[in-house]
Design a protein around this motif. Structure first.
Motif, mmCIF file in Angstrom:
data_model
loop_
_atom_site.group_PDB
_atom_site.id
_atom_site.type_symbol
_atom_site.label_atom_id
_atom_site.label_comp_id
_atom_site.label_asym_id
_atom_site.label_seq_id
_atom_site.Cartn_x
_atom_site.Cartn_y
_atom_site.Cartn_z
ATOM 1 N N THR A 43 0.008 11.661 -1.349
ATOM 2 C CA THR A 43 -1.392 11.219 -1.244
ATOM 3 C C THR A 43 -1.409 10.073 -0.241
ATOM 4 O O THR A 43 -1.368 8.891 -0.617
ATOM 5 C CB THR A 43 -1.938 10.761 -2.603
ATOM 6 O OG1 THR A 43 -1.066 9.769 -3.153
ATOM 7 C CG2 THR A 43 -2.042 11.939 -3.571
ATOM 8 N N PRO B 121 0.825 -1.220 0.000
ATOM 9 C CA PRO B 121 0.000 0.000 0.000
ATOM 10 C C PRO B 121 0.859 1.271 0.000
ATOM 11 O O PRO B 121 2.056 1.232 0.309
ATOM 12 C CB PRO B 121 -0.792 -0.125 1.309
ATOM 13 C CG PRO B 121 -0.683 -1.556 1.715
ATOM 14 C CD PRO B 121 0.650 -2.024 1.211
ATOM 15 N N THR C 70 0.681 2.354 -5.227
ATOM 16 C CA THR C 70 0.666 0.957 -4.806
ATOM 17 C C THR C 70 1.702 0.166 -5.599
ATOM 18 O O THR C 70 1.670 0.165 -6.828
ATOM 19 C CB THR C 70 -0.725 0.335 -5.031
ATOM 20 O OG1 THR C 70 -1.692 1.094 -4.308
ATOM 21 C CG2 THR C 70 -0.757 -1.110 -4.558
ATOM 22 N N THR D 1 1.995 6.226 4.621
ATOM 23 C CA THR D 1 1.122 7.152 5.357
ATOM 24 C C THR D 1 1.603 8.600 5.273
ATOM 25 O O THR D 1 0.845 9.536 5.561
ATOM 26 C CB THR D 1 1.024 6.738 6.837
ATOM 27 O OG1 THR D 1 -0.029 7.482 7.471
ATOM 28 C CG2 THR D 1 2.318 7.001 7.586
ATOM 29 N N SER E 78 3.683 7.210 -2.798
ATOM 30 C CA SER E 78 2.253 7.523 -2.804
ATOM 31 C C SER E 78 1.439 6.614 -3.728
ATOM 32 O O SER E 78 0.245 6.850 -3.930
ATOM 33 C CB SER E 78 2.044 8.975 -3.245
ATOM 34 O OG SER E 78 2.649 9.869 -2.325
ATOM 35 N N SER F 272 -8.919 -2.602 1.277
ATOM 36 C CA SER F 272 -8.704 -2.130 -0.088
ATOM 37 C C SER F 272 -7.487 -2.751 -0.769
ATOM 38 O O SER F 272 -7.410 -2.766 -2.002
ATOM 39 C CB SER F 272 -8.551 -0.603 -0.096
ATOM 40 O OG SER F 272 -9.680 0.020 0.456
ATOM 41 N N TYR F 273 -6.537 -3.254 0.006
ATOM 42 C CA TYR F 273 -5.286 -3.740 -0.569
ATOM 43 C C TYR F 273 -5.118 -5.248 -0.404
ATOM 44 O O TYR F 273 -4.014 -5.782 -0.569
ATOM 45 C CB TYR F 273 -4.108 -2.984 0.056
ATOM 46 C CG TYR F 273 -4.215 -1.496 -0.215
ATOM 47 C CD1 TYR F 273 -3.754 -0.950 -1.402
ATOM 48 C CD2 TYR F 273 -4.836 -0.643 0.697
ATOM 49 C CE1 TYR F 273 -3.887 0.408 -1.676
ATOM 50 C CE2 TYR F 273 -4.975 0.706 0.435
ATOM 51 C CZ TYR F 273 -4.503 1.220 -0.752
ATOM 52 O OH TYR F 273 -4.651 2.579 -1.024
ATOM 53 N N ASN G 55 -8.777 -2.132 6.991
ATOM 54 C CA ASN G 55 -8.819 -1.618 5.627
ATOM 55 C C ASN G 55 -8.654 -2.811 4.683
ATOM 56 O O ASN G 55 -7.654 -3.513 4.731
ATOM 57 C CB ASN G 55 -7.709 -0.592 5.403
ATOM 58 C CG ASN G 55 -7.769 0.076 4.042
ATOM 59 O OD1 ASN G 55 -8.310 -0.475 3.093
ATOM 60 N ND2 ASN G 55 -7.188 1.272 3.940
ATOM 61 N N VAL H 153 -2.016 7.226 2.691
ATOM 62 C CA VAL H 153 -2.998 6.231 3.109
ATOM 63 C C VAL H 153 -2.680 5.888 4.560
ATOM 64 O O VAL H 153 -1.594 5.404 4.874
ATOM 65 C CB VAL H 153 -2.951 4.972 2.234
ATOM 66 C CG1 VAL H 153 -3.859 3.887 2.809
ATOM 67 C CG2 VAL H 153 -3.352 5.293 0.805
ATOM 68 N N THR H 154 -3.630 6.155 5.429
ATOM 69 C CA THR H 154 -3.408 5.977 6.866
ATOM 70 C C THR H 154 -3.089 4.527 7.200
ATOM 71 O O THR H 154 -3.662 3.601 6.621
ATOM 72 C CB THR H 154 -4.662 6.427 7.637
ATOM 73 O OG1 THR H 154 -4.962 7.783 7.281
ATOM 74 C CG2 THR H 154 -4.448 6.339 9.139
#
Length: 299
Positions: free
Chosen positions: A168, A161, A287, A164, A285, A180-181, A178, A170-171
């Motif tokens: 841009t 991912p 993936t 952080t 920032s 998403s990944y 999460n 990603v926390t």
């Protein structure tokens, strides 16, 4: 019954005397012995760790629980010679068989020279045939690997991912908050979840430079892997035209996840530069991907 058996033997001898050929279930033998049907020979399944092969053996399967030694009979001269005798040996176990010749007898499998012993690996098969060569290899050996291989291999591609602290961001997260990944399940494989990620920003001072890094925990949602003799390999990849260079290393692999699931903890870092360079930030920032190969030695 004795008279009938004697009659059969006499008839066979007459056939041999006339044509030099014997047929079983055929009246037209085209070899010294022609059998129109199946052939049955001795079969044994061995579990003992030491076994001496006898004149009555033919096909031997080993299915023991540790390594074994099989010893071939001693070859002599005259009545002690049996040129052409064949033994067939299959290793059904997960351990090696040491096939050894007796005394000064030897084995040969190619033109590199004769040896006194030969290792039959798990899942392998050999045939040994006695020959008339008293010095250059008393037994000819044919070797074949059958159902088992020395390695089990499993490969997958997982996501790295964004950082952080990137442009841009990603926390970071823990406990799979999460999704998403995650790498989704396929028709032949279970999913891999990103359970947590922890980002560490770069440090660029007069005295030292620390790269941007991330610790990631991946969890396999299928049956846990057998980790005995496991050798994992990690290779991060750049899936875009960005010049970023990502390196990675394995921290741990263990069956300590949810319900004993397999977890891989990896450390990844950006190694091409440290800090800010205009609009380029070493806290990535985008993936990226990490290719994982799990190689397990079977024996």
């Amino acid at each position: 019954m004795k008279l009938r058996l004697l009659t059969i033997i006499v008839l066979l001898l007459l056939v041999v005397g006339v044509s030099g050929q014997v047929g079983i279930n055929t009246s037209n033998p085209n070899s010294t012995l022609t059998i129109d049907g199946s052939l049955e020979a001795d079969y044994k399944e061995i579990t003992a760790t030491n076994y001496t092969i006898t004149s009555k053996d033919h096909y031997l399967s080993y299915n023991g629980t540790s390594g074994a030694t099989f010893t071939l009979p001693s070859i002599g001269i005259g009545t002690g010679s049996f040129t052409g005798r064949i033994y067939k040996i299959k290793n059904l176990s997960g351990f090696n068989i040491m096939l050894q010749a007796s005394g000064t007898n030897t084995l040969r499998s190619d033109n590199t020279g004769a040896v006194s012993a030969f290792t039959i690996a798990p899942g392998s098969y050999v045939e040994v045939v006695n020959n008339s060569n008293a010095n250059g290899g008393t037994w000819d050996l044919f070797y074949s690997i059958l159902s088992k291989n020395n390695m089990e291999l499993y490969g997958m591609q997982l996501k790295i991912p964004p950082h952080t602290s990137g442009f841009t961001p990603v926390t970071d997260w823990a406990n799979h908050t999460n999704t998403s990944y995650d790498t989704p399940a396929t028709a032949t494989d279970a999913a891999w979840w990103v359970i947590s990620k922890t980002s560490i920003t770069y440090a660029h001072t007069a005295n030292y430079h620390n790269t941007s890094t991330m610790n990631i925990v991946y969890e396999y949602q299928g049956t846990p892997f057998n980790l005995t003799n496991m050798y994992p390999l990690l290779s991060p990849g750049n899936n875009s035209a960005y010049p970023d260079v990502i390196s990675g290393s394995l921290t741990t692999i263990a069956n300590n996840g949810t319900g004993g699931k397999t977890r891989i903890t990896a450390s990844v870092s950006r190694t091409d530069f440290v800090g800010n360079n205009g609009t380029n930030n070493s806290n990535w920032s985008v993936t990226f991907f990490i290719n994982v190969l799990l190689a397990r030695k079977l024996f």
